[in-house]
Design an enzyme around this catalytic site. Structure first.
Site, PDB file in Angstrom:
ATOM      1  N   PRO A 156       0.793  -1.305   0.038  1.00 15.14           N
ATOM      2  CA  PRO A 156      -0.073   0.068  -0.224  1.00 15.14           C
ATOM      3  C   PRO A 156       0.676   1.084  -0.141  1.00 15.14           C
ATOM      4  O   PRO A 156       0.237   2.101  -0.719  1.00 15.14           O
ATOM      5  CB  PRO A 156      -0.743  -0.102   1.177  1.00 15.14           C
ATOM      6  CG  PRO A 156      -1.179  -1.378   1.525  1.00 15.14           C
ATOM      7  CD  PRO A 156       0.066  -2.279   0.970  1.00 15.14           C
ATOM      8  N   GLU A 157       1.615   1.695   0.718  1.00 15.47           N
ATOM      9  CA  GLU A 157       1.923   3.196   0.891  1.00 15.47           C
ATOM     10  C   GLU A 157       2.870   3.461  -0.186  1.00 15.47           C
ATOM     11  O   GLU A 157       3.355   2.632  -1.148  1.00 15.47           O
ATOM     12  CB  GLU A 157       2.481   3.522   1.998  1.00 15.47           C
ATOM     13  CG  GLU A 157       1.780   2.939   3.516  1.00 15.47           C
ATOM     14  CD  GLU A 157       2.057   3.327   4.624  1.00 15.47           C
ATOM     15  OE1 GLU A 157       2.753   4.477   4.842  1.00 15.47           O
ATOM     16  OE2 GLU A 157       2.087   2.465   5.749  1.00 15.47           O
TER      17      GLU A 157
ATOM     18  N   ARG B  61      -7.518  -9.666  -0.433  1.00 13.59           N
ATOM     19  CA  ARG B  61      -8.525  -9.148   0.321  1.00 13.59           C
ATOM     20  C   ARG B  61      -9.566  -8.145  -0.628  1.00 13.59           C
ATOM     21  O   ARG B  61     -10.601  -7.964  -0.239  1.00 13.59           O
ATOM     22  CB  ARG B  61      -8.024  -8.166   1.230  1.00 13.59           C
ATOM     23  CG  ARG B  61      -7.363  -8.865   2.564  1.00 13.59           C
ATOM     24  CD  ARG B  61      -6.903  -7.972   3.628  1.00 13.59           C
ATOM     25  NE  ARG B  61      -7.993  -7.407   4.313  1.00 13.59           N
ATOM     26  CZ  ARG B  61      -7.684  -6.490   5.295  1.00 13.59           C
ATOM     27  NH1 ARG B  61      -6.525  -6.212   5.538  1.00 13.59           N
ATOM     28  NH2 ARG B  61      -8.664  -6.013   6.010  1.00 13.59           N
TER      29      ARG B  61
ATOM     30  N   ARG C  85      -5.597  23.577   9.671  1.00 11.99           N
ATOM     31  CA  ARG C  85      -6.389  22.492   9.922  1.00 11.99           C
ATOM     32  C   ARG C  85      -6.600  22.382  11.673  1.00 11.99           C
ATOM     33  O   ARG C  85      -5.523  22.498  12.244  1.00 11.99           O
ATOM     34  CB  ARG C  85      -5.568  21.361   9.798  1.00 11.99           C
ATOM     35  CG  ARG C  85      -5.658  20.799   8.240  1.00 11.99           C
ATOM     36  CD  ARG C  85      -6.919  20.081   8.071  1.00 11.99           C
ATOM     37  NE  ARG C  85      -7.261  19.826   6.774  1.00 11.99           N
ATOM     38  CZ  ARG C  85      -7.745  18.657   6.006  1.00 11.99           C
ATOM     39  NH1 ARG C  85      -7.633  17.729   6.810  1.00 11.99           N
ATOM     40  NH2 ARG C  85      -8.060  18.697   5.036  1.00 11.99           N
TER      41      ARG C  85
END
Length: 304
Positions: free
Chosen positions: A2-3, A123, A171
């Site tokens: 993923p990353e 998955r 933020r």
DNA sequence: ACACAAACCTGCCGGC
DNA sequence: TGCCGGCAGGTTTGTG
């Protein structure tokens, strides 16, 4: 895988093989792996077959292979890939088969001959799609429509440190939430967020706006550093799930300082690393190096 | 704006 | 041995 570093390893591995390659056949074995595709599997297969691939590109954790348009007036499009939690793109001989291959894209590569691009995904959180390319505002630059809302990543030459730091100051949320928000900065996931925050000695729940310019800049620098180092090592592999296009693992798991190391001594101060539940996932940190921020003082009534 | 939960999935691991 | 809960690197969507 993923990353950002893991996805970039895949992109770089595909580039010399798929550039100029022609798609000879497409088999969709699992329709759910086309979740991001706006249409049925037949549409995906028909529109992809016969197309010629251009050099693969990446933004954050999204990867795409632009396709040579069929006609001059046809909208440019690309084969989009997101690996989700367990997706892989493997380059294989066409004889190899396994049950976790969800989509097969067979190509004839100018330098490597007939090959199979196998989308393997245990998955099925990942997916492929055909997506149209839309302008980004930078002359000549286009990204898939589904990537348009994703921010540039810190390894993108056009990433603006100043704009990112200004956005952080605006933020009203914790720093780890901000780092994981792909519309603010892309490519960072749970591993590299924890690693960068440890390196910068910042607690995950520290309000982003309260960091101050120096510490915020430090966080960004550590993010960039850990992403670049992980990329050099071929990414982080805990098992055979996270591999490059040839099925080989990366070595960065050896270099992780806190992720998955709960109970082990902090490499800096020796206090045991702890794992806490945060945002419905594990957060790893040193409780001495990364002090929990004190709660924000209440806003005086006069200002309300 | 922001926080949170749920949804989408399979497989592995430890405890009982 | 088998069952069960908990865990896993992500994104999107809906609710409050």
């Amino acid at each position: 895988m993923p990353e950002l570093p893991e996805v970039e390893v895949v992109r770089a591995g595909l580039e010399p093989v798929v550039t100029g390659a022609v798609v000879t056949s497409v088999v969709v074995r699992e329709e759910r792996s086309l979740r991001r595709h706006g249409g049925p599997a037949e549409d995906f297969a028909e529109r992809l077959t016969g197309r010629t691939m251009l050099p693969p590109l990446r933004r954050g954790k999204f990867l795409w292979i632009p396709l040579v348009p069929r006609g001059a007036d046809e909208h440019p499009d690309a084969l989009l890939v997101h690996l989700g939690m367990s997706g892989q793109v493997l380059l294989r001989d066409r004889t190899v088969e396994d049950r976790l291959t969800r989509i097969r894209v067979d190509v004839d590569s100018p330098g490597h001959g007939p090959l199979r691009l196998a989308f393997v995904d245990q998955r099925m959180f990942g997916s492929m799609a055909l997506d149209r390319l839309v302008p980004t505002g930078v002359v000549g630059e286009r990204v898939p429509a589904q990537v348009a809302h994703i921010a540039r990543d810190p390894l993108d030459p056009r990433f603006s440190d100043a704009a990112f730091l200004a956005a952080l100051r605006a933020r009203r949320t914790g720093i780890k939430r901000a780092l994981l928000d792909q519309t603010l900065v892309s490519g960072i996931g749970n591993i590299y967020a924890d690693e960068a925050l440890w390196a910068a000695r910042v607690h995950y729940d520290e309000p982003a706006a309260a960091l101050g310019r120096v510490r915020a800049a430090r966080v960004l620098a550590e993010v960039r550093l850990v992403l670049a180092r992980a990329l050099e090592e071929g990414g982080t592999s805990f098992d055979a799930q996270y591999v490059n296009v040839n099925g080989a693992s990366g070595y960065f798991s050896r270099s992780l300082r806190v992720y998955g190391r709960q109970g082990e001594p902090c490499p800096r101060c020796g206090r045991p690393i702890v794992r806490e539940r945060f945002m419905n996932r594990g957060s790893h940190l040193c409780p001495r190096c990364q002090r929990r921020p004190s709660p924000l003082p209440p806003v005086p009534l006069a200002e309300v």
